[in-house]
Design an enzyme around this catalytic site. Structure first.
Site, PDB file in Angstrom:
ATOM      1  N   ARG A  58     -10.174 -11.475   2.034  1.00 35.21           N
ATOM      2  CA  ARG A  58     -11.027 -12.546   1.511  1.00 35.21           C
ATOM      3  C   ARG A  58     -10.319 -13.899   1.592  1.00 35.21           C
ATOM      4  O   ARG A  58     -10.983 -14.941   1.683  1.00 35.21           O
ATOM      5  CB  ARG A  58     -11.452 -12.210   0.073  1.00 35.21           C
ATOM      6  CG  ARG A  58     -10.305 -12.115  -0.904  1.00 35.21           C
ATOM      7  CD  ARG A  58     -10.693 -11.373  -2.168  1.00 35.21           C
ATOM      8  NE  ARG A  58     -10.782  -9.923  -1.954  1.00 35.21           N
ATOM      9  CZ  ARG A  58     -11.152  -9.043  -2.874  1.00 35.21           C
ATOM     10  NH1 ARG A  58     -11.466  -9.464  -4.086  1.00 35.21           N
ATOM     11  NH2 ARG A  58     -11.196  -7.760  -2.598  1.00 35.21           N
ATOM     12  N   LYS A  74       0.845  -1.201   0.000  1.00 36.98           N
ATOM     13  CA  LYS A  74       0.000   0.000   0.000  1.00 36.98           C
ATOM     14  C   LYS A  74       0.877   1.247   0.000  1.00 36.98           C
ATOM     15  O   LYS A  74       2.003   1.218   0.487  1.00 36.98           O
ATOM     16  CB  LYS A  74      -0.860   0.031   1.275  1.00 36.98           C
ATOM     17  CG  LYS A  74      -1.991  -0.975   1.317  1.00 36.98           C
ATOM     18  CD  LYS A  74      -2.794  -0.803   2.609  1.00 36.98           C
ATOM     19  CE  LYS A  74      -3.934  -1.801   2.687  1.00 36.98           C
ATOM     20  NZ  LYS A  74      -4.956  -1.597   1.657  1.00 36.98           N
TER      21      LYS A  74
HETATM   22  N1  BES Z   1      -8.020  -3.728   4.504  1.00 38.02           N
HETATM   23  C1  BES Z   1      -8.241  -3.330   3.175  1.00 38.02           C
HETATM   24  C2  BES Z   1      -9.582  -2.621   2.954  1.00 38.02           C
HETATM   25  C3  BES Z   1      -9.755  -1.295   3.646  1.00 38.02           C
HETATM   26  C4  BES Z   1      -9.519  -0.118   2.971  1.00 38.02           C
HETATM   27  C5  BES Z   1     -10.232  -1.215   4.941  1.00 38.02           C
HETATM   28  C6  BES Z   1      -9.713   1.097   3.576  1.00 38.02           C
HETATM   29  C7  BES Z   1     -10.424  -0.006   5.569  1.00 38.02           C
HETATM   30  C8  BES Z   1     -10.170   1.164   4.875  1.00 38.02           C
HETATM   31  C9  BES Z   1      -8.231  -4.557   2.262  1.00 38.02           C
HETATM   32  O1  BES Z   1      -7.408  -5.584   2.661  1.00 38.02           O
HETATM   33  C10 BES Z   1      -7.718  -4.113   0.922  1.00 38.02           C
HETATM   34  O2  BES Z   1      -6.597  -3.714   0.858  1.00 38.02           O
HETATM   35  N2  BES Z   1      -8.566  -4.204  -0.092  1.00 38.02           N
HETATM   36  C11 BES Z   1      -8.212  -3.793  -1.413  1.00 38.02           C
HETATM   37  C12 BES Z   1      -8.718  -4.835  -2.368  1.00 38.02           C
HETATM   38  C13 BES Z   1      -8.204  -4.668  -3.760  1.00 38.02           C
HETATM   39  C14 BES Z   1      -6.724  -4.965  -3.801  1.00 38.02           C
HETATM   40  C15 BES Z   1      -8.963  -5.611  -4.660  1.00 38.02           C
HETATM   41  C16 BES Z   1      -8.863  -2.439  -1.684  1.00 38.02           C
HETATM   42  O3  BES Z   1      -9.973  -2.211  -1.181  1.00 38.02           O
HETATM   43  O4  BES Z   1      -8.227  -1.623  -2.309  1.00 38.02           O
HETATM   44 MN    MN Z   2      -5.404  -5.386   1.989  1.00 40.62          MN
END
Ligand code: BES
Ligand code: MN
Ligand code: ZN
Length: 490
Positions: A341, A267
């Protein structure tokens, strides 16, 4: 968490530091007023006090009451009878949130109904929270309000019930908030599992913890894969509350990523610190399980905490890796940041194997859910009946939930090139395709999927919620369990 008691004294005579009273907006050009208190209303008539929900005015009591000061909180309406329970929670929560460092406060809702009084107290109890565990004391950290009393005004029995319920709900929500607010160097899979054991030690709840070796042997490829980039290995915690008389059973599953860097699909740095909250789902289902046991709910609850730290260490999984999940399906991990997931899917397989009447999972799963619903509303997906149960419970708890669909055409994007599935779909509808991915691991069991990525952790305070962990969705999950136990959810 303040101690909560009942006071039989009148509003005028309550012995407390701060007496919290509702402030109603004036009709037409009339000034704001306090219902049932003509003297106080007259005294503040010249203040031109605003009475939007949560607006606060703290004034000396000037002999109008025995309390040292009055805290008038706007409830956003001219007519108290029109104010919803959740608006009262938010308003009175804003009031107690402003009282850190204060020893004693009392809540009075003159002319309110017993239900409204209960909601005001609940909000006040939820607002009286501060996370000061890591303040050294040198910067004058202020602890939450010390004690809270409810001015009973006639109905002592209703007051007793309100006090008991508010105390329990605030305790459970505060357990969730404390876990979520604990920094990620201190809360990792093994320490989370240990905290879970400690928290249920005095309750009729049994705990089993699988460590990384047992997870590998058991074929939990999703959890193992996500956890393998961290020096702190994953865990799967199973809790069971099984009252012998229970006729219904529920399995809960919570996403417990104790920190989500994204892994090799790293990230960006800004805001990454918020990913300390990526275990909110696990904390929530743990809290709800504790609540069910403490309320002696007549429903069996089996709870899974899928715990892992998503780090880009030398052993981390690579984009393109194929893993075999707990149910034998294979998944191409195209994006290591879609880790929630992966851990949830493995735990869902075990949850479904219990053959419960309902599976409910809670996860900070997708940023897309935040884009779709904003920062305060949780999304609920899954099978139609299960979704409806959650929405009904949310109507009771007051927490904002909104149903999201599973459009059939999104499934095609989840078919893998070399494996059965891939862990990401198209970017549009990201919350939906994450849910559709999970559906591959649920079979025919009635199932509700709660995406709380927005409301679980707050960047600004609102009502009874401060900055940081909110505990949002805990009361709704517990309400679903209660509805099933009492049979009000057929
Ligand atoms: N933990 C994050 C989702 C999240 C984002 C929670 C902002 C709280 C605030 C999750 O693991 C994630 O990174 N999801 C990705 C999925 C994508 C790579 C398909 C996302 O939402 O960008
Ligand atoms: Mn994530
Ligand atoms: Zn995550």
């Amino acid at each position: 968490m303040p101690t909560i008691t009942i006071t039989e004294a009148s509003v005028r005579d309550v012995d407390t530091d701060v007496l919290i009273l509702p402030l109603l907006a004036g009709a037409d050009d009339a000034p704001a007023s306090v219902p049932g208190s003509p003297e106080i209303s007259e005294a503040i008539a010249g203040l031109d006090a605003s009475a939007a929900r949560g607006d606060l005015h703290r004034i000396p009591s000037f002999g109008l009451a025995a309390a040292s000061s009055l805290l008038l909180v706007g409830v956003g309406d001219e007519d108290l009878a029109e104010v919803s329970a959740e608006d009262l929670r938010l308003a009175f929560g804003a009031a107690t949130r402003s009282l850190s460092g204060v020893e004693r406060a009392a809540v009075a809702l003159p002319t309110g109904s017993a239900d409204q009084r209960a909601a005001a107290l609940e909000g006040a109890a939820l607002g009286a929270y501060a996370f000061v565990a890591h303040k050294s004391g040198t910067g004058a950290p202020k602890a939450a309000l010390g004690s809270l009393s409810l001015v009973a005004e006639g109905g002592a029995d209703a007051a007793r019930a309100a006090v008991d319920r508010s105390s329990l709900l605030a305790e459970v929500v505060d357990i969730v908030r404390d876990l979520v607010n604990t920094p990620p160097n201190l809360l990792f899979p093994a320490s989370f599992a240990q905290r879970a054991e400690e928290l249920v030690a005095d309750l009729p709840v049994t705990v089993t913890v699988l460590d990384e070796e047992q997870l590998a042997e058991g074929g939990y490829g999703g959890i193992v894969g996500v956890g393998q980039g961290s020096a702190r290995p994953p865990r799967l915690v199973r809790l069971e509350y099984a009252p012998t008389t229970a006729k219904r059973s529920v399995a809960l599953v919570g996403k417990g990523i104790t920190f989500d860097t994204g892994g090799i699909s790293l990230k960006p740095a800004p805001g990454m610190d918020d990913m300390t909250s990526d275990m909110t789902g696990a904390a929530t289902v743990l809290g709800a399980t504790i609540g069910a046991a403490r309320l002696h709910l007549d429903v069996k609850v089996t709870t899974y905490l899928a715990l892992a730290e998503n780090m880009p260490g030398g052993g981390a999984q690579r984009p393109g890796d194929v893993v075999t999940m707990r149910n034998g399906k294979t998944v191409e991990v195209l994006n290591t940041d879609a880790e929630g997931r992966m851990v949830m899917a493995d735990a869902l397989v075990d949850a479904v194997a219990e053959e419960p009447d309902l599976v409910m999972d809670v996860a900070t799963l997708t940023g897309a859910a935040v884009v779709a619903l904003g920062k305060r509303t949780a999304g609920v997906m899954g099978t139609e009946d299960a979704r409806a149960l959650v929405l009904t419970a949310a109507g009771t708890s007051g927490e904002p939930f909104w149903a999201l669909p599973f459009p059939a055409e999104l499934r095609a994007d989840l078919t893998g090139r070399v494996a059965d599935l891939r862990n990401i779909g198209e970017r549009p509808g990201g919350a939906l395709s994450a849910g559709i991915f999970l559906a591959e691991f649920v079979d025919e069991t009635p199932w509700a999927h709660l995406d709380i990525a927005g409301p679980g952790f707050a960047s600004s305070p609102l009502g009874y919620m401060g900055k940081g962990a909110t505990g949002m969705s805990t009361r709704t999950v517990l309400q679903v369990l209660e509805d099933l136990a009492t049979g009000s959810a057929a």
